[in-house]
Design a protein around this motif. Structure first.
Motif: not given
Length: 294
Positions: A61-63, A158-164, A181-185, A271-274
């Motif tokens: 996921i790229v932001i 907020y990006a959790h690694g590249v997967r979320i 809030i973004a991290m919570h989501i 978005f979550e990968v896959g």
């Protein structure tokens, strides 16, 4: 539809039920795994659809976000393996796609693929994709994207690694609150902002499941109705952003946190990968035999 061992294996993983129960449920639904899960939840056979989000698809996921936090985009680009998802050529392609989305007004992936990947040089996004497939030897594709334009607030991501990846528009508050809030989501994956936005079909399906589970309780009808309403109320809190306990302070809800800060969530996308991509089929019987030979 043929009930394959792989399909039975997937249902077992997603419900925690036994092999024979899973096979029977699939036979009754002619191989419709989602309907089988629903029926098993109604009958109490399914312990939980605890692995419903597991998929074989990999990628990133790229932001992208403008300096003034008013414009942004989020893109998912998929590949077959986690190894390729870390490849610098694949990552560079995904980042270039996100930049192209950010700098254009395309509304769908098909139109995006026909654009030049980079202004004034090289070929289209599709041509670059095909060239990368030939170079790396693994299939890949641009799956989806979302573009954001803050109408009454600012964007935070907020990006959790590249997967979320999460992008949220917040009116009021401050940048730190918006990022929290973004991290919570990212952590809790709410369906929508508030109860009014919960899809009617989703709520109806949950009600049917709860009703089926309550039918054999032996309690009077008025008590059962109160039980159902109570569980629906609990469900709504679980799936709506405003109803959830805030991850950094579970003693307060997101709604109370926002009210305290004088802020409002206008919209969000996660978005979550896959997610939702059909898993690669495996031969369960061969897998068991291979493990037995170890």
């Amino acid at each position: 539809m043929a009930i394959t061992a792989a399909l039975v294996k997937e249902l077992r993983e997603r419900t925690g039920a036994g092999m024979m129960e899973c096979k029977k449920a699939l036979v009754e639904t002619d191989g419709d795994i989602e309907l089988a899960i629903e029926n098993m939840r109604k009958s109490g056979q399914a312990k939980a659809a605890k692995k419903a989000g597991r998929v074989a698809a990999e990628g990133v996921i790229v932001i992208q976000q403008s300096a003034d936090n008013r414009q942004g985009c989020m893109v998912e680009v998929n590949c077959e393996t986690d190894f390729v998802a870390k490849d610098e050529n694949f990552v560079s392609f995904a980042e270039a796609v996100a930049e192209r989305v950010m700098g254009s007004d395309v509304a769908d992936v098909e139109t995006l693929m026909a654009l030049l990947l980079r202004d004034g040089e090289g070929g289209t996004v599709e041509e670059a994709r095909q060239a990368l497939i030939s170079k790396i030897g693994e299939n890949m594709g641009v799956r989806r994207f979302a573009r954001f334009s803050a109408s009454s607030g600012e964007l935070a991501s907020y990006a959790h690694g590249v997967r979320i990846g999460v992008m949220v528009e917040l009116a009021g508050g401050n940048p730190d609150l918006a990022r929290d809030i973004a991290m919570h989501i990212a952590a809790t994956n709410p369906v929508c902002v508030d109860e009014d936005q919960v899809p009617a079909e989703l709520l109806q399906k949950e009600r049917e499941i709860i009703e089926a589970q309550s039918a054999d309780s032996g309690k009077p009808a008025e008590i059962i109705e109160k039980m159902i309403n109570g569980r629906i109320a609990k469900y709504l809190k679980e799936v709506t952003l405003l109803g959830q306990p805030f991850v950094k302070d579970p003693d307060t809800t997101v709604a109370k946190l926002l009210a305290k800060e004088g802020a409002k969530v206008v919209a969000f996308t996660r978005f979550e990968v896959g997610e939702g991509i059909e898993k690669k089929q495996e031969n369960f019987a061969e897998e068991v035999m291979a493990q037995a030979r170890l």
